[in-house]
Design a protein around this motif. Structure first.
Motif, PDB file in Angstrom:
ATOM      1  N   PHE A 147       0.834  -1.194   0.000  1.00 23.77           N
ATOM      2  CA  PHE A 147       0.000   0.000   0.000  1.00 23.77           C
ATOM      3  C   PHE A 147       0.871   1.247   0.000  1.00 23.77           C
ATOM      4  O   PHE A 147       2.046   1.212   0.368  1.00 23.77           O
ATOM      5  CB  PHE A 147      -0.993   0.011   1.166  1.00 23.77           C
ATOM      6  N   SER A 162      -4.169   5.780   3.255  1.00 23.53           N
ATOM      7  CA  SER A 162      -3.451   4.552   2.928  1.00 23.53           C
ATOM      8  C   SER A 162      -4.320   3.775   1.957  1.00 23.53           C
ATOM      9  O   SER A 162      -5.492   3.540   2.229  1.00 23.53           O
ATOM     10  CB  SER A 162      -3.202   3.714   4.179  1.00 23.53           C
ATOM     11  N   ILE A 164      -4.275   0.567  -1.296  1.00 19.27           N
ATOM     12  CA  ILE A 164      -3.595  -0.491  -2.044  1.00 19.27           C
ATOM     13  C   ILE A 164      -3.855  -0.220  -3.517  1.00 19.27           C
ATOM     14  O   ILE A 164      -5.005  -0.308  -3.967  1.00 19.27           O
ATOM     15  CB  ILE A 164      -4.120  -1.878  -1.637  1.00 19.27           C
TER      16      ILE A 164
END
Length: 192
Positions: A147, A162, A164
Motif C-alpha cells: 500500500f 493509505s 492499495i
C-alpha cells in the motif's frame, strides 16, 4: 345665571399651552414629530431580517473527495537503484498531494519534483514519485499488495490516506525489485 362649579385647580389646558409657545418653538416641535414619524415609517417598511446567505458548499475531508490510482512504473535505473511511479489523482474539491510514502523500510519515496501537487476539480493530475531502494536485503522477493501512504490537504483538513493500488502495482514493483536487486544488479555496486 347659575353658578359653575369646577373641581380641581384652574390650570391652562393643552391647547392653551400650545398657543402660549413662541411660533419658532411650535415649528421646531412639529418638525421633530414629522421626522420621528417619517423615521418610524421607513423602519417599519424595511425588512427586519437579512436575506439568507447563499448556501455554502461544505468542503469534505480530502480522503472523501480524492481518488488516486496507479498508472505505471517507469525510468528504472539499475545503477542508482531508482525508478519513477506515475499516479493519477482526481478530486471533487481542490486538494494538495503533499507526500507519498511506501511501507517498506528499504524503499524511500519523494514527490518529483519535490513539492506538493495541486489537483483541481474536473481535471486528472499526474503525480510523479521517485523511489530509491536503499537495501536489497530488506526488500521482499515479491511485493504482495503493497500500500501507499499519501498525505492530502484541502481547505478543511490534512489527512493521510493509505490505499492499495492493486495487483498491477504489486506486479510492477516485484519486477523492479528483481531488476534492481537481481543477480545481474548485484554484480554492480550501487551509486548515488
Amino acid at each position: 345665571m347659575g353658578d359653575i362649579l369646577s373641581s380641581g385647580p384652574d390650570r391652562p389646558r393643552l391647547f392653551e399651552r400650545w398657543e402660549a409657545l413662541p411660533r419658532r418653538a411650535r415649528l421646531l416641535i412639529v418638525a421633530l414629530v414629522c421626522c420621528g414619524l417619517l423615521g418610524w415609517a421607513v423602519v417599519s417598511v424595511l425588512p427586519t431580517d437579512r436575506p439568507a446567505p447563499a448556501a455554502r458548499h461544505k468542503v469534505p475531508y480530502p480522503v472523501h473527495s480524492t481518488r488516486i490510482t496507479f498508472v505505471r512504473v517507469t525510468d528504472v535505473d539499475v545503477a542508482r537503484r531508482s525508478f519513477r511511479i506515475e499516479l493519477r489523482a482526481v478530486t471533487r474539491d481542490p486538494v494538495l498531494v503533499r507526500r507519498v510514502t511506501q511501507e517498506y523500510r528499504a524503499l524511500t519515496m519523494e514527490l518529483s519534483p519535490a513539492q506538493p501537487v495541486t489537483v483541481r476539480p474536473g481535471k486528472a493530475e499526474r503525480v510523479w514519485v521517485t523511489a530509491r531502494v536503499t537495501s536489497c536485503r530488506l526488500l521482499p522477493v515479491r511485493a504482495r499488495l503493497p500500500f501507499l501512504d499519501v498525505t492530502l490537504r484541502n481547505a478543511r483538513a490534512s489527512q493521510d490516506l493509505s490505499f492499495i493500488p492493486g495487483d498491477r502495482y504489486a506486479r510492477a514493483l516485484t519486477r523492479v525489485f528483481r531488476t534492481v536487486c537481481g543477480p545481474a544488479a548485484r554484480s554492480r555496486p550501487a551509486t548515488g
